[in-house]
Design a protein around this motif. Structure first.
Motif, mmCIF file in Angstrom:
data_model
loop_
_atom_site.group_PDB
_atom_site.id
_atom_site.type_symbol
_atom_site.label_atom_id
_atom_site.label_comp_id
_atom_site.label_asym_id
_atom_site.label_seq_id
_atom_site.Cartn_x
_atom_site.Cartn_y
_atom_site.Cartn_z
ATOM 1 N N ALA A 97 0.948 -1.262 -0.135
ATOM 2 C CA ALA A 97 -0.013 0.108 -0.135
ATOM 3 C C ALA A 97 0.976 1.079 0.155
ATOM 4 C CB ALA A 97 -0.924 0.047 1.247
ATOM 5 N N PRO A 98 0.811 1.795 -0.997
ATOM 6 C CA PRO A 98 2.126 2.999 -1.092
ATOM 7 C C PRO A 98 1.470 4.055 -0.586
ATOM 8 C CG PRO A 98 0.805 2.753 -3.243
ATOM 9 C CD PRO A 98 0.274 1.759 -2.517
ATOM 10 N N ALA A 99 1.073 4.278 0.582
ATOM 11 C CA ALA A 99 0.908 5.453 1.325
ATOM 12 C C ALA A 99 0.464 5.043 2.644
ATOM 13 C CB ALA A 99 -0.644 5.840 0.920
ATOM 14 N N ASN A 100 0.571 6.121 3.667
ATOM 15 C CA ASN A 100 0.378 5.801 5.078
ATOM 16 C C ASN A 100 -1.063 5.254 5.347
ATOM 17 O OD1 ASN A 100 2.750 6.862 6.171
ATOM 18 N ND2 ASN A 100 1.899 9.081 6.034
ATOM 19 N N PRO A 101 -1.091 4.577 6.574
ATOM 20 C CA PRO A 101 -2.405 3.786 7.049
ATOM 21 C C PRO A 101 -3.573 4.941 6.908
ATOM 22 C CG PRO A 101 -0.695 3.181 8.346
ATOM 23 C CD PRO A 101 -0.084 4.073 7.580
ATOM 24 N N GLY A 102 -4.715 4.455 6.670
ATOM 25 C CA GLY A 102 -5.921 5.232 6.802
ATOM 26 C C GLY A 102 -6.495 5.814 5.394
ATOM 27 N N GLY A 103 -6.021 5.817 4.421
ATOM 28 C CA GLY A 103 -6.214 6.166 3.258
ATOM 29 C C GLY A 103 -6.913 5.047 2.443
ATOM 30 N N GLY A 104 -7.203 5.590 1.088
ATOM 31 C CA GLY A 104 -8.032 4.581 0.133
ATOM 32 C C GLY A 104 -7.095 3.382 -0.263
ATOM 33 N N TRP A 105 -5.939 3.736 -0.559
ATOM 34 C CA TRP A 105 -4.908 2.585 -0.951
ATOM 35 C C TRP A 105 -4.668 1.504 0.277
ATOM 36 C CZ3 TRP A 105 -0.839 5.871 -3.743
ATOM 37 C CH2 TRP A 105 -1.298 6.345 -5.005
ATOM 38 N N ASP A 106 -4.446 1.982 1.324
ATOM 39 C CA ASP A 106 -4.419 1.007 2.552
ATOM 40 C C ASP A 106 -5.621 0.416 2.808
ATOM 41 O OD1 ASP A 106 -2.951 0.375 5.267
ATOM 42 O OD2 ASP A 106 -4.720 1.354 6.004
ATOM 43 N N GLN A 107 -6.688 1.234 2.732
ATOM 44 C CA GLN A 107 -8.089 0.258 3.014
ATOM 45 C C GLN A 107 -8.141 -0.866 1.789
ATOM 46 O OE1 GLN A 107 -11.665 2.856 3.250
ATOM 47 N NE2 GLN A 107 -10.288 4.378 4.355
ATOM 48 N N THR A 108 -7.878 -0.417 0.733
ATOM 49 C CA THR A 108 -8.066 -1.277 -0.388
ATOM 50 C C THR A 108 -7.139 -2.634 -0.257
ATOM 51 O OG1 THR A 108 -8.581 0.306 -2.186
ATOM 52 C CG2 THR A 108 -7.954 -1.725 -2.950
ATOM 53 N N ALA A 109 -6.166 -2.280 0.180
ATOM 54 C CA ALA A 109 -4.902 -3.449 0.260
ATOM 55 C C ALA A 109 -5.498 -4.209 1.419
ATOM 56 C CB ALA A 109 -3.761 -2.873 0.665
ATOM 57 N N ARG A 110 -5.967 -3.827 2.537
ATOM 58 C CA ARG A 110 -6.166 -4.431 3.979
ATOM 59 C C ARG A 110 -7.684 -5.248 3.420
ATOM 60 N NH1 ARG A 110 -2.536 -3.979 7.339
ATOM 61 N NH2 ARG A 110 -1.287 -1.890 7.317
ATOM 62 N N THR A 111 -8.438 -4.594 2.631
ATOM 63 C CA THR A 111 -9.733 -5.307 2.288
ATOM 64 C C THR A 111 -9.320 -6.557 1.308
ATOM 65 O OG1 THR A 111 -10.846 -3.192 2.380
ATOM 66 C CG2 THR A 111 -12.095 -5.152 1.290
#
Length: 313
Positions: free
Chosen positions: A26-40
Protein backbone atom coordinates in the motif's frame (compact mmCIF):
# COMPACT_ATOMS: atom_id res chain seq x y z
CA UNK A 1 -4.14 -51.07 -4.98
CA UNK A 2 -4.15 -48.86 -1.90
CA UNK A 3 -0.65 -47.64 -2.70
CA UNK A 4 -1.73 -46.88 -6.28
CA UNK A 5 -4.71 -44.81 -5.06
CA UNK A 6 -2.52 -42.91 -2.60
CA UNK A 7 0.09 -42.26 -5.27
CA UNK A 8 -2.61 -41.03 -7.66
CA UNK A 9 -4.02 -38.67 -5.03
CA UNK A 10 -0.55 -37.36 -4.26
CA UNK A 11 0.18 -36.79 -7.94
CA UNK A 12 -3.12 -34.95 -8.39
CA UNK A 13 -2.47 -32.77 -5.38
CA UNK A 14 1.05 -31.88 -6.43
CA UNK A 15 -0.19 -31.08 -9.93
CA UNK A 16 -2.34 -28.27 -8.55
CA UNK A 17 -0.77 -24.80 -8.66
CA UNK A 18 0.66 -23.82 -5.29
CA UNK A 19 -1.32 -21.30 -3.27
CA UNK A 20 0.56 -17.99 -3.19
CA UNK A 21 1.49 -16.17 0.01
CA UNK A 22 0.95 -12.64 -1.23
CA UNK A 23 2.50 -9.41 -0.01
CA UNK A 24 0.54 -6.30 -0.97
CA UNK A 25 2.24 -2.92 -1.01
CA UNK A 26 0.00 0.00 0.00
CA UNK A 27 2.07 2.97 -1.23
CA UNK A 28 0.70 5.41 1.37
CA UNK A 29 0.30 5.79 5.11
CA UNK A 30 -2.41 3.83 6.97
CA UNK A 31 -5.93 5.20 6.83
CA UNK A 32 -6.23 6.21 3.21
CA UNK A 33 -7.92 4.60 0.22
CA UNK A 34 -4.95 2.51 -0.92
CA UNK A 35 -4.39 1.20 2.59
CA UNK A 36 -8.09 0.37 2.94
CA UNK A 37 -8.06 -1.37 -0.45
CA UNK A 38 -4.98 -3.45 0.39
CA UNK A 39 -6.33 -4.52 3.78
CA UNK A 40 -9.72 -5.39 2.32
CA UNK A 41 -7.97 -7.52 -0.29
CA UNK A 42 -5.95 -9.14 2.49
CA UNK A 43 -9.07 -10.10 4.45
CA UNK A 44 -11.07 -11.37 1.48
CA UNK A 45 -8.24 -13.36 -0.12
CA UNK A 46 -7.60 -15.16 3.16
CA UNK A 47 -11.27 -15.74 3.97
CA UNK A 48 -11.97 -17.04 0.46
CA UNK A 49 -9.02 -19.45 0.60
CA UNK A 50 -7.25 -17.74 -2.29
CA UNK A 51 -4.15 -17.31 -0.13
CA UNK A 52 -3.27 -18.70 3.28
CA UNK A 53 -1.21 -15.66 4.18
CA UNK A 54 -1.47 -12.10 2.86
CA UNK A 55 0.77 -9.39 4.29
CA UNK A 56 0.26 -5.64 3.80
CA UNK A 57 3.19 -3.24 3.84
CA UNK A 58 2.85 0.56 3.85
CA UNK A 59 5.47 2.43 1.82
CA UNK A 60 4.27 6.05 1.76
CA UNK A 61 5.47 9.10 -0.13
CA UNK A 62 5.22 11.17 -3.30
CA UNK A 63 1.76 10.04 -4.37
CA UNK A 64 2.70 6.37 -4.32
CA UNK A 65 5.75 6.76 -6.54
CA UNK A 66 8.22 5.87 -3.76
CA UNK A 67 6.38 2.62 -3.09
CA UNK A 68 6.06 1.98 -6.83
CA UNK A 69 9.80 2.45 -7.41
CA UNK A 70 10.68 0.17 -4.48
CA UNK A 71 8.17 -2.45 -5.62
CA UNK A 72 9.44 -2.47 -9.21
CA UNK A 73 13.12 -2.68 -8.26
CA UNK A 74 12.84 -5.31 -5.53
CA UNK A 75 10.29 -7.76 -6.94
CA UNK A 76 11.20 -8.46 -10.56
CA UNK A 77 9.85 -11.89 -11.47
CA UNK A 78 8.16 -12.35 -8.06
CA UNK A 79 4.58 -13.60 -8.65
CA UNK A 80 3.67 -13.23 -4.95
CA UNK A 81 4.10 -9.44 -4.83
CA UNK A 82 1.25 -7.02 -5.50
CA UNK A 83 0.80 -3.25 -5.27
CA UNK A 84 -2.36 -1.17 -5.21
CA UNK A 85 -2.54 2.13 -7.07
CA UNK A 86 -4.89 4.11 -9.24
CA UNK A 87 -5.79 7.51 -10.59
CA UNK A 88 -3.81 9.30 -7.85
CA UNK A 89 -0.64 7.46 -8.85
CA UNK A 90 -1.10 8.31 -12.53
CA UNK A 91 -1.08 12.01 -11.70
CA UNK A 92 1.74 11.73 -9.17
CA UNK A 93 4.00 9.97 -11.67
CA UNK A 94 3.62 12.95 -14.00
CA UNK A 95 3.90 15.75 -11.44
CA UNK A 96 6.87 14.16 -9.65
CA UNK A 97 8.67 13.33 -12.91
CA UNK A 98 8.96 9.82 -11.53
CA UNK A 99 11.58 7.66 -13.28
CA UNK A 100 9.31 4.66 -12.63
CA UNK A 101 5.80 4.45 -14.10
CA UNK A 102 3.03 1.88 -14.38
CA UNK A 103 4.80 0.60 -17.48
CA UNK A 104 7.45 -0.77 -15.11
CA UNK A 105 5.03 -3.15 -13.39
CA UNK A 106 2.38 -5.62 -14.58
CA UNK A 107 -1.13 -4.10 -14.38
CA UNK A 108 -3.64 -6.79 -13.42
CA UNK A 109 -7.07 -5.22 -12.88
CA UNK A 110 -9.04 -2.13 -11.99
CA UNK A 111 -10.96 -2.95 -8.82
CA UNK A 112 -13.04 -0.08 -7.49
CA UNK A 113 -14.21 3.44 -8.16
CA UNK A 114 -15.33 6.23 -5.89
CA UNK A 115 -16.36 9.84 -6.30
CA UNK A 116 -14.71 12.73 -4.51
CA UNK A 117 -16.36 14.61 -1.66
CA UNK A 118 -15.84 18.25 -0.66
CA UNK A 119 -16.17 18.86 3.08
CA UNK A 120 -15.64 21.57 5.68
CA UNK A 121 -15.44 21.30 9.48
CA UNK A 122 -18.84 21.32 11.13
CA UNK A 123 -18.04 24.66 12.79
CA UNK A 124 -17.12 26.32 9.48
CA UNK A 125 -19.13 29.40 8.45
CA UNK A 126 -19.21 27.97 4.92
CA UNK A 127 -22.58 26.28 4.49
CA UNK A 128 -22.55 25.25 0.82
CA UNK A 129 -20.54 25.19 -2.39
CA UNK A 130 -21.67 28.71 -3.25
CA UNK A 131 -20.10 30.00 -0.03
CA UNK A 132 -16.89 28.13 -0.72
CA UNK A 133 -16.65 29.50 -4.27
CA UNK A 134 -17.40 33.02 -3.03
CA UNK A 135 -14.43 32.77 -0.65
CA UNK A 136 -12.27 31.25 -3.39
CA UNK A 137 -13.04 34.07 -5.81
CA UNK A 138 -12.37 36.72 -3.16
CA UNK A 139 -8.91 35.37 -2.35
CA UNK A 140 -7.82 31.97 -3.78
CA UNK A 141 -4.78 31.78 -1.51
CA UNK A 142 -6.84 32.31 1.64
CA UNK A 143 -8.85 29.14 0.98
CA UNK A 144 -6.69 26.19 2.00
CA UNK A 145 -7.55 22.67 0.82
CA UNK A 146 -6.41 19.45 2.50
CA UNK A 147 -6.12 16.42 0.26
CA UNK A 148 -3.89 13.62 -0.92
CA UNK A 149 -0.62 13.79 -2.78
CA UNK A 150 0.29 16.56 -5.20
CA UNK A 151 -0.99 15.82 -8.68
CA UNK A 152 -3.41 13.17 -7.47
CA UNK A 153 -7.18 12.95 -7.80
CA UNK A 154 -7.85 15.39 -4.96
CA UNK A 155 -5.44 17.99 -6.33
CA UNK A 156 -6.84 17.61 -9.84
CA UNK A 157 -10.39 18.01 -8.52
CA UNK A 158 -9.53 21.28 -6.73
CA UNK A 159 -7.88 22.57 -9.89
CA UNK A 160 -10.95 21.68 -11.96
CA UNK A 161 -13.25 23.32 -9.39
CA UNK A 162 -11.20 26.53 -9.48
CA UNK A 163 -11.16 26.56 -13.29
CA UNK A 164 -14.92 25.92 -13.49
CA UNK A 165 -15.47 28.81 -11.05
CA UNK A 166 -13.37 31.17 -13.15
CA UNK A 167 -10.45 31.18 -10.72
CA UNK A 168 -6.83 30.68 -11.88
CA UNK A 169 -6.10 27.07 -10.83
CA UNK A 170 -2.41 27.89 -10.37
CA UNK A 171 -3.40 30.21 -7.48
CA UNK A 172 -5.06 27.53 -5.32
CA UNK A 173 -3.66 26.84 -1.86
CA UNK A 174 -3.55 23.05 -1.88
CA UNK A 175 -1.87 21.23 1.01
CA UNK A 176 -0.87 17.68 0.13
CA UNK A 177 -0.84 14.91 2.75
CA UNK A 178 0.67 11.45 2.25
CA UNK A 179 -2.19 9.66 4.00
CA UNK A 180 -5.92 10.07 4.44
CA UNK A 181 -5.59 10.01 8.20
CA UNK A 182 -3.28 13.05 8.24
CA UNK A 183 -5.54 15.06 5.93
CA UNK A 184 -8.59 14.17 8.01
CA UNK A 185 -6.85 15.30 11.21
CA UNK A 186 -6.03 18.65 9.59
CA UNK A 187 -9.65 19.18 8.54
CA UNK A 188 -11.11 18.13 11.89
CA UNK A 189 -8.56 20.35 13.64
CA UNK A 190 -9.72 23.40 11.64
CA UNK A 191 -6.22 23.80 10.21
CA UNK A 192 -7.62 24.17 6.68
CA UNK A 193 -10.66 25.72 5.06
CA UNK A 194 -11.89 22.61 3.25
CA UNK A 195 -11.01 19.02 2.57
CA UNK A 196 -11.32 16.82 -0.48
CA UNK A 197 -11.00 13.06 -0.78
CA UNK A 198 -12.96 9.98 -1.72
CA UNK A 199 -16.38 9.95 -0.08
CA UNK A 200 -15.67 6.77 1.87
CA UNK A 201 -12.77 8.37 3.72
CA UNK A 202 -15.08 11.06 5.17
CA UNK A 203 -18.27 9.04 5.60
CA UNK A 204 -17.93 8.22 9.31
CA UNK A 205 -17.20 11.84 10.23
CA UNK A 206 -20.03 13.13 8.05
CA UNK A 207 -22.47 10.77 9.77
CA UNK A 208 -21.08 11.76 13.18
CA UNK A 209 -21.69 15.42 12.38
CA UNK A 210 -18.07 16.55 12.71
CA UNK A 211 -17.78 17.29 8.98
CA UNK A 212 -20.23 19.04 6.66
CA UNK A 213 -20.53 17.51 3.19
CA UNK A 214 -20.89 20.25 0.58
CA UNK A 215 -20.91 18.29 -2.69
CA UNK A 216 -19.71 15.23 -4.58
CA UNK A 217 -18.02 14.93 -7.98
CA UNK A 218 -20.54 12.39 -9.32
CA UNK A 219 -22.52 13.02 -12.51
CA UNK A 220 -25.76 12.63 -10.55
CA UNK A 221 -26.84 12.45 -6.92
CA UNK A 222 -25.64 9.39 -5.06
CA UNK A 223 -28.20 7.18 -3.39
CA UNK A 224 -28.24 7.70 0.35
CA UNK A 225 -25.94 10.74 0.20
CA UNK A 226 -27.49 14.05 1.24
CA UNK A 227 -25.43 16.38 -0.93
CA UNK A 228 -25.67 17.93 -4.40
CA UNK A 229 -23.29 17.25 -7.25
CA UNK A 230 -20.88 19.98 -8.28
CA UNK A 231 -22.86 20.24 -11.51
CA UNK A 232 -25.99 21.04 -9.50
CA UNK A 233 -23.99 23.74 -7.76
CA UNK A 234 -23.13 25.27 -11.14
CA UNK A 235 -19.64 23.81 -11.61
CA UNK A 236 -19.11 21.53 -14.60
CA UNK A 237 -16.86 19.01 -12.82
CA UNK A 238 -17.24 15.22 -12.76
CA UNK A 239 -14.37 13.07 -11.49
CA UNK A 240 -14.05 9.45 -10.41
CA UNK A 241 -11.17 8.09 -8.35
CA UNK A 242 -10.45 4.49 -9.41
CA UNK A 243 -8.11 1.98 -7.80
CA UNK A 244 -6.22 -0.91 -9.33
CA UNK A 245 -3.86 -3.74 -8.47
CA UNK A 246 -0.63 -4.54 -10.27
CA UNK A 247 1.88 -7.37 -10.06
CA UNK A 248 5.65 -7.29 -10.28
CA UNK A 249 7.54 -6.77 -13.55
CA UNK A 250 9.09 -9.67 -15.41
CA UNK A 251 6.39 -12.28 -14.85
CA UNK A 252 5.90 -15.15 -17.25
CA UNK A 253 2.57 -15.46 -19.06
CA UNK A 254 1.73 -18.39 -16.77
CA UNK A 255 2.53 -16.40 -13.62
CA UNK A 256 0.50 -13.41 -14.81
CA UNK A 257 -2.46 -15.67 -15.61
CA UNK A 258 -2.31 -17.21 -12.11
CA UNK A 259 -2.28 -13.80 -10.40
CA UNK A 260 -5.09 -12.56 -12.64
CA UNK A 261 -7.19 -15.64 -11.83
CA UNK A 262 -6.68 -15.10 -8.08
CA UNK A 263 -7.70 -11.43 -8.32
CA UNK A 264 -10.74 -12.31 -10.43
CA UNK A 265 -11.82 -14.92 -7.88
CA UNK A 266 -11.51 -12.31 -5.14
CA UNK A 267 -13.35 -9.60 -7.10
CA UNK A 268 -16.27 -11.88 -7.96
CA UNK A 269 -16.70 -13.31 -4.46
CA UNK A 270 -19.75 -12.43 -2.36
CA UNK A 271 -17.37 -11.40 0.41
CA UNK A 272 -15.70 -8.77 -1.79
CA UNK A 273 -19.06 -7.52 -3.06
CA UNK A 274 -20.23 -7.08 0.53
CA UNK A 275 -17.10 -5.10 1.33
CA UNK A 276 -17.74 -2.83 -1.65
CA UNK A 277 -21.29 -2.22 -0.48
CA UNK A 278 -20.26 -1.58 3.13
CA UNK A 279 -17.56 0.89 2.10
CA UNK A 280 -19.56 2.65 -0.61
CA UNK A 281 -17.10 1.61 -3.32
CA UNK A 282 -18.29 1.02 -6.87
CA UNK A 283 -17.44 -2.26 -8.57
CA UNK A 284 -15.39 -1.18 -11.61
CA UNK A 285 -13.62 -4.51 -12.12
CA UNK A 286 -11.82 -4.65 -15.46
CA UNK A 287 -8.93 -6.92 -16.42
CA UNK A 288 -6.94 -8.12 -19.39
CA UNK A 289 -6.33 -6.18 -22.61
CA UNK A 290 -9.44 -4.05 -21.96
CA UNK A 291 -7.96 -2.76 -18.71
CA UNK A 292 -4.56 -2.18 -20.26
CA UNK A 293 -6.18 -0.09 -23.02
CA UNK A 294 -8.26 1.85 -20.49
CA UNK A 295 -5.17 2.51 -18.36
CA UNK A 296 -3.27 3.90 -21.34
CA UNK A 297 -6.22 6.16 -22.16
CA UNK A 298 -6.44 7.37 -18.54
CA UNK A 299 -2.73 8.23 -18.47
CA UNK A 300 -3.11 10.31 -21.63
CA UNK A 301 -6.23 12.15 -20.43
CA UNK A 302 -4.72 12.80 -16.97
CA UNK A 303 -1.65 14.37 -18.53
CA UNK A 304 -3.92 16.68 -20.54
CA UNK A 305 -5.85 17.71 -17.40
CA UNK A 306 -2.66 18.34 -15.41
CA UNK A 307 -1.32 20.59 -18.17
CA UNK A 308 -4.66 22.38 -18.40
CA UNK A 309 -4.67 23.29 -14.71
CA UNK A 310 -0.98 24.13 -14.60
CA UNK A 311 0.38 21.21 -12.58
CA UNK A 312 2.71 19.97 -15.32
CA UNK A 313 4.22 21.72 -18.33
Amino acid sequence: MKQFVLASLFAAATALPAMADYTIIAPANPGGGWDQTARTMQAVMQEEGISKSVQVQNVPGAGGTIGLAQFASQNKGNPDALIVGGYVMVGAILTNNSPVSLKDVTPIARLTGEYEAIVVPAASPIQDVAGLIEALKADPGAVSWAGGSAGGTDHIAVGLIAKAAGVDPTKINYIAYSGGGEALAAILGNQVTAGISSLGEFEAQIQAGTLRLLAVTAPERLEGVDAPTLQEAGLDVVLENWRMVAAAPGLSDEQKAKVTADIEKMAKSENWQKQLSDKGWMDTYLAGPEFEAQLEQDVTSTEAILKDIGLVK
